[in-house]
Scaffold this active site. Structure first.
Site, PDB file in Angstrom:
ATOM      1  N   HIS A 118       9.970  -9.957  -8.636  1.00 25.92           N
ATOM      2  CA  HIS A 118       8.756  -9.151  -8.636  1.00 25.92           C
ATOM      3  C   HIS A 118       9.057  -7.711  -9.048  1.00 25.92           C
ATOM      4  O   HIS A 118       8.276  -7.079  -9.750  1.00 25.92           O
ATOM      5  CB  HIS A 118       8.136  -9.190  -7.239  1.00 25.92           C
ATOM      6  CG  HIS A 118       6.720  -8.752  -7.198  1.00 25.92           C
ATOM      7  ND1 HIS A 118       5.690  -9.559  -7.618  1.00 25.92           N
ATOM      8  CD2 HIS A 118       6.146  -7.597  -6.794  1.00 25.92           C
ATOM      9  CE1 HIS A 118       4.551  -8.910  -7.465  1.00 25.92           C
ATOM     10  NE2 HIS A 118       4.798  -7.718  -6.975  1.00 25.92           N
ATOM     11  N   TYR A 145      12.361  -8.082 -12.575  1.00 24.12           N
ATOM     12  CA  TYR A 145      12.148  -8.852 -13.810  1.00 24.12           C
ATOM     13  C   TYR A 145      13.449  -9.482 -14.322  1.00 24.12           C
ATOM     14  O   TYR A 145      13.672  -9.571 -15.517  1.00 24.12           O
ATOM     15  CB  TYR A 145      11.533  -7.966 -14.906  1.00 24.12           C
ATOM     16  CG  TYR A 145      10.149  -7.476 -14.565  1.00 24.12           C
ATOM     17  CD1 TYR A 145       9.046  -8.302 -14.718  1.00 24.12           C
ATOM     18  CD2 TYR A 145       9.941  -6.196 -14.068  1.00 24.12           C
ATOM     19  CE1 TYR A 145       7.773  -7.869 -14.384  1.00 24.12           C
ATOM     20  CE2 TYR A 145       8.668  -5.760 -13.724  1.00 24.12           C
ATOM     21  CZ  TYR A 145       7.594  -6.605 -13.889  1.00 24.12           C
ATOM     22  OH  TYR A 145       6.336  -6.185 -13.556  1.00 24.12           O
ATOM     23  N   HIS A 148      -1.776 -10.675  -8.234  1.00 20.78           N
ATOM     24  CA  HIS A 148      -1.649 -10.712  -6.774  1.00 20.78           C
ATOM     25  C   HIS A 148      -1.896 -12.159  -6.350  1.00 20.78           C
ATOM     26  O   HIS A 148      -2.772 -12.451  -5.535  1.00 20.78           O
ATOM     27  CB  HIS A 148      -2.629  -9.732  -6.119  1.00 20.78           C
ATOM     28  CG  HIS A 148      -1.982  -8.887  -5.064  1.00 20.78           C
ATOM     29  ND1 HIS A 148      -2.556  -8.600  -3.858  1.00 20.78           N
ATOM     30  CD2 HIS A 148      -0.766  -8.285  -5.028  1.00 20.78           C
ATOM     31  CE1 HIS A 148      -1.741  -7.853  -3.135  1.00 20.78           C
ATOM     32  NE2 HIS A 148      -0.642  -7.650  -3.826  1.00 20.78           N
ATOM     33  N   ASN A 149      -1.110 -13.063  -6.932  1.00 22.51           N
ATOM     34  CA  ASN A 149      -1.364 -14.497  -6.786  1.00 22.51           C
ATOM     35  C   ASN A 149      -1.026 -15.033  -5.400  1.00 22.51           C
ATOM     36  O   ASN A 149      -1.862 -15.625  -4.732  1.00 22.51           O
ATOM     37  CB  ASN A 149      -0.552 -15.279  -7.822  1.00 22.51           C
ATOM     38  CG  ASN A 149      -0.815 -14.805  -9.236  1.00 22.51           C
ATOM     39  OD1 ASN A 149      -1.876 -14.256  -9.513  1.00 22.51           O
ATOM     40  ND2 ASN A 149       0.130 -15.002 -10.128  1.00 22.51           N
ATOM     41  N   ARG A 209      -4.500   2.092  -8.332  1.00 24.29           N
ATOM     42  CA  ARG A 209      -3.502   3.140  -8.041  1.00 24.29           C
ATOM     43  C   ARG A 209      -2.554   3.331  -9.219  1.00 24.29           C
ATOM     44  O   ARG A 209      -2.175   4.451  -9.547  1.00 24.29           O
ATOM     45  CB  ARG A 209      -2.700   2.777  -6.785  1.00 24.29           C
ATOM     46  CG  ARG A 209      -3.140   3.521  -5.559  1.00 24.29           C
ATOM     47  CD  ARG A 209      -2.216   3.421  -4.378  1.00 24.29           C
ATOM     48  NE  ARG A 209      -1.510   2.166  -4.224  1.00 24.29           N
ATOM     49  CZ  ARG A 209      -2.005   1.062  -3.684  1.00 24.29           C
ATOM     50  NH1 ARG A 209      -3.254   1.046  -3.259  1.00 24.29           N
ATOM     51  NH2 ARG A 209      -1.271  -0.025  -3.559  1.00 24.29           N
ATOM     52  N   GLN A 264      -0.962  -7.624   2.634  1.00 23.24           N
ATOM     53  CA  GLN A 264      -1.363  -6.266   2.977  1.00 23.24           C
ATOM     54  C   GLN A 264      -2.863  -6.198   3.258  1.00 23.24           C
ATOM     55  O   GLN A 264      -3.623  -7.052   2.845  1.00 23.24           O
ATOM     56  CB  GLN A 264      -1.040  -5.329   1.802  1.00 23.24           C
ATOM     57  CG  GLN A 264       0.340  -5.515   1.232  1.00 23.24           C
ATOM     58  CD  GLN A 264       0.418  -6.613   0.180  1.00 23.24           C
ATOM     59  OE1 GLN A 264      -0.415  -7.501   0.114  1.00 23.24           O
ATOM     60  NE2 GLN A 264       1.442  -6.563  -0.642  1.00 23.24           N
ATOM     61  N   GLN A 324      -1.068  -0.180   2.210  1.00 16.49           N
ATOM     62  CA  GLN A 324      -1.743   0.250   0.985  1.00 16.49           C
ATOM     63  C   GLN A 324      -2.076   1.739   0.995  1.00 16.49           C
ATOM     64  O   GLN A 324      -1.887   2.422   1.996  1.00 16.49           O
ATOM     65  CB  GLN A 324      -3.026  -0.567   0.828  1.00 16.49           C
ATOM     66  CG  GLN A 324      -2.763  -2.054   0.657  1.00 16.49           C
ATOM     67  CD  GLN A 324      -2.094  -2.357  -0.661  1.00 16.49           C
ATOM     68  OE1 GLN A 324      -2.679  -2.206  -1.727  1.00 16.49           O
ATOM     69  NE2 GLN A 324      -0.839  -2.775  -0.612  1.00 16.49           N
TER      70      GLN A 324
END
EC number: 6.3.5.3
Length: 743
Positions: free
Chosen positions: A50, A53, A96-97, A117, A241, A315
């Protein structure tokens, strides 16, 4: 109960952090000792897929990322593209799977929050959002619950924050049963000379924490997003979150206000892996070390450990490097907006990432090895075999063409998405010119009387599975085509590459071939990739999702008064098809939904034809000769004509006399590089002569008027019947009326 920082490092603990034995050995070699528990957490967060990469980096480097309008390509929070007059558009798409499957409302909401953001961190005010959603089959027991939660989450956050949702996709397929996709896109506008980056500069400068307080939500979220799902999914709920759009709105205003003062040297939002990732990225990019003092971090829960604070994904938080003399001014702005402002560390010249908690140094690591020098893999891959050719004469024609068309427009995947987008605020900010339901969303650029931006998000996963290379090309081409169909010039794109487990050579092969196809199409269409996201391990119990490389693009309309829509035809207009006759039925929705077959190759994308035909269509629109325009994609010509008729409320009388081929291929073939134009009768000949001169294939198809779609003696369907069928599937599905409305 808090976790002490001295916890024995066992093979189980290492595996639980998603680190392979060889990666752990690399850590030992790097630091010359056993890591502390906090350090293990930091490595786990920074070295997972994540954040690092590591499986995809090698192939992402092959994508075209530069162009005359590109100000900032991949590597920052978002891409930045020049739109003239000193303005630029800042945009990105991100997945955001995994969180959205576990906790659909909060997962989707924080996906929207995170991408917004990314955009305002760069100094841009968000002006548009889109989302590409994939769910399991409609009759799967969880699908309705997931659709309801995700759509509410996307709407709840975007509407409260105050950004219009102008487009997106919603698709159903059994392959997403255990692993849905939530790909969120946002775009904002900034001044080209006032873009803020994440690279820290200068030694001994204050590192400032801004925004909401830190809690335990999302601890381990990035690690969860880098693993396959299994039966223990419910246990992962605490790693999702929780978002608060009102705090984020205050954070946006405070950041943009502070940016005007010249106080900001570098800024990074806290997303995946929270404080760890943002601090490491800022330092590593600027070749600086970072010292963090966790006792100064604003927390909302008691007895939080260093490990929890470093990995929390709470967040609405930012990290910033400030000009020291502007500290008081900066603090006053954030206090005014009701947000936390705390100096939690400083930049150093030793290239170390050091973390101190309660007087104890809990981490001391080489910052470059965590960040831009993380592990990189060249994973083995193999090309998937391509399906055998499927000539149209081997595909059965429908017994009743009208019934077949009704079945398509009323199917789970081709029906109206009104139920979804009516829950989103599509008009807030007052600049939306084209809403969801057309080819692209269009938003006016504030402060300019004629300028607008067009946005589209596209991919056809069934094509990518049949042929990842052609499918990758097609995703780019369709995005470019949708933007072109409004009259806009496509500028650049962002990619969100969703695939299964890269450790399986056949999945890695899908990824590699799709990236090659995307790269080839972007080069041919001058449509560079300026930002993006990779989401791997989208598998549950060993079943991978359909390969889904979503492409979202942005286009520029210098004069929106000449923009084309799909539903703005007038009575008496002539209908012209640009492109070749339909012939390709392999992987078509006709094959899938009417004949219940998934055979044949994906359609091939001729990029030269794509560009030539698209450039011609754009010139017709910009010369004010087109009254309406629609690209031809899933469902072929028949579905495109039906969608135009439903959108305008005007009938179409179509004669296929000029076309060559079998009627079912002409109507339902999904050949690429094609559009339907309507033009006033008095310019139809002129447009056709120009097409001929430009070497663009075209067919005169008929006339606008009446209250039915009539195609030769094959189809006669009143518009109201088409609309009723098209509009009813989604509400019927969500209210549990009938298993599948159109069947």
């Amino acid at each position: 109960m808090t976790i002490p920082n001295t916890i024995p490092i066992t093979p189980e603990l290492i595996a639980g952090h998603g680190l392979k034995p060889d990666e752990y050995q690399r850590i030992l070699d790097l630091i010359g000792r056993e890591p502390t528990f906090t350090e293990l957490g930091i490595f786990s967060a920074m070295w997972n897929e994540h954040c690092s990469y590591k499986s995809s980096k090698k192939w992402l480097r092959t994508l075209p990322t530069k162009g005359p309008r590109v100000i900032q390509g991949p590597g920052e929070n978002a891409g930045v593209v020049d739109i003239d007059d000193g303005d630029c558009v800042v945009f990105k798409m991100e997945s955001h799977n995994h969180p959205s499957y576990i906790e659909p409302y909060q997962g989707a909401a924080t996906g929207v929050g995170g991408i917004l953001r990314d955009v305002f961190t760069m100094g841009a005010r968000p002006i548009a959002a889109m989302n590409a959603l994939r769910f399991g089959e409609p009759d799967h027991p969880k699908t309705r619950h997931l659709v309801s939660g995700v759509v509410s989450g996307v709407g709840g956050y975007g509407n409260s924050f105050g950004v219009p949702t102008v487009g997106g996709e919603v698709e159903f397929d059994a392959r997403y049963n255990g692993n849905i996709l939530v790909n969120a896109f946002a775009a904002g506008i900034a001044k080209s000379n006032a873009i803020f980056l994440s690279e820290a500069k200068g030694v001994g400068l204050p590192v400032v924490y801004l925004g909401a307080k830190t809690g335990r939500d999302g601890v381990g979220g990035a690690t969860m997003a880098s693993a396959e799902f299994d039966e223990s999914i419910e246990e992962k709920r605490p790693t999702v979150q929780v978002g608060d759009p009102f705090t984020e709105k205050c954070l946006l205003e405070a950041c943009l206000e502070l940016m005007q003062t010249g106080a900001v040297i570098a800024i990074q939002d806290m997303g995946a892996a929270g404080l760890t990732c943002s601090a490491v990225e800022m330092g590593a990019k600027g070749d600086l070390g970072i010292l963090l003092e966790l006792d100064k971090v604003p927390v909302r829960e008691e007895r939080m450990t260093a490990y929890e604070m470093m990995l929390s994904e709470s967040q609405e938080r930012m990290l910033m490097v400030l000009q020291p003399e502007k500290e008081e001014q900066a603090k006053a702005i954030f206090v005014k907006w009701g947000l936390d402002f705390a100096i939690v560390g400083k930049t150093t010249d030793d290239l170390r990432f050091r973390v101190v908690h309660q007087g104890e140094e809990v981490a001391n690591l080489p910052i470059k090895d965590l960040g831009d020098q993380a592990p990189e893999y060249d994973r083995p891959w193999r090309e998937s075999g391509k399906p055998a050719p499927l000539p149209a004469n081997l595909v059965a024609a429908p017994k009743n063409y009208g019934q077949a068309l009704l079945q398509l427009v009323g199917s789970a995947n081709q029906s109206s998405r009104r139920w979804v987008y009516e829950q989103y605020d599509t008009l807030i900010q007052g600049n939306s010119l084209q809403l969801p339901g057309g080819d692209a969303g269009v938003v006016r650029v504030d402060g300019h009387k004629s300028k607008a931006l067009a946005f589209s998000s596209d991919v056809t996963p069934r094509y990518v599975e049949a042929d990842p290379f052609e499918g990758g090309k097609q995703a780019v081409a369709e995005c470019w085509r949708n933007i072109t169909a409004t009259g806009a010039e496509p500028l650049a794109a962002t990619d969100n590459l969703n695939f299964g487990n890269p450790e399986k050579p056949e999945i890695m092969g899908q990824f590699v071939q799709a990236v090659k196809g995307i790269g080839e199409a972007c080069r041919a269409l001058d449509f560079p990739i300026v930002s993006g996201n990779v989401s791997l391990y989208n598998e549950t119990n060993g079943v991978a999702i359909l390969p889904t490389p979503t492409i979202a693009g942005v286009g520029l309309l210098p004069d929106w008064s000449k923009m084309a829509r799909i539903g703005s035809a007038n009575d008496g207009d002539k209908v012209i098809m640009i492109g070749l006759d339909g012939s390709h039925l392999g992987q078509s929705v006709y094959l899938r939904d009417v004949l219940d077959s998934r055979e044949g190759p994906a359609p091939e994308v001729d990029l030269f034809a794509e560009r030539r035909n698209g450039d011609f269509v754009r010139s017709v629109i910009r010369n004010d000769q087109a009254t309406a325009c629609h690209d031809i994609s899933s469902g072929g010509l028949a579905v495109a004509l039906a969608e135009m008729a439903m959108a305008s409320g005007k009938g179409l009388t179509i004669d296929l006399g000029e076309c060559k081929g079998a009627p079912h291929a002409l109507l339902f073939g999904e050949d690429q590089a094609r559009y339907v134009l309507t033009v006033p009768a008095d310019v139809a000949d002129f447009v056709c002569v120009n097409a001929e001169g430009a070497g663009v294939p075209f067919r005169r198809l008929g006339t606008v008027g009446g209250d039915a779609l009539v195609v030769d003696d094959l189809i006669t369907l009143p518009i109201q019947q088409l609309r009723d069928t098209h509009e009813s599937w989604f509400p019927d599905f969500m209210e549990g009326r009938g298993e599948l409305a159109a069947e």
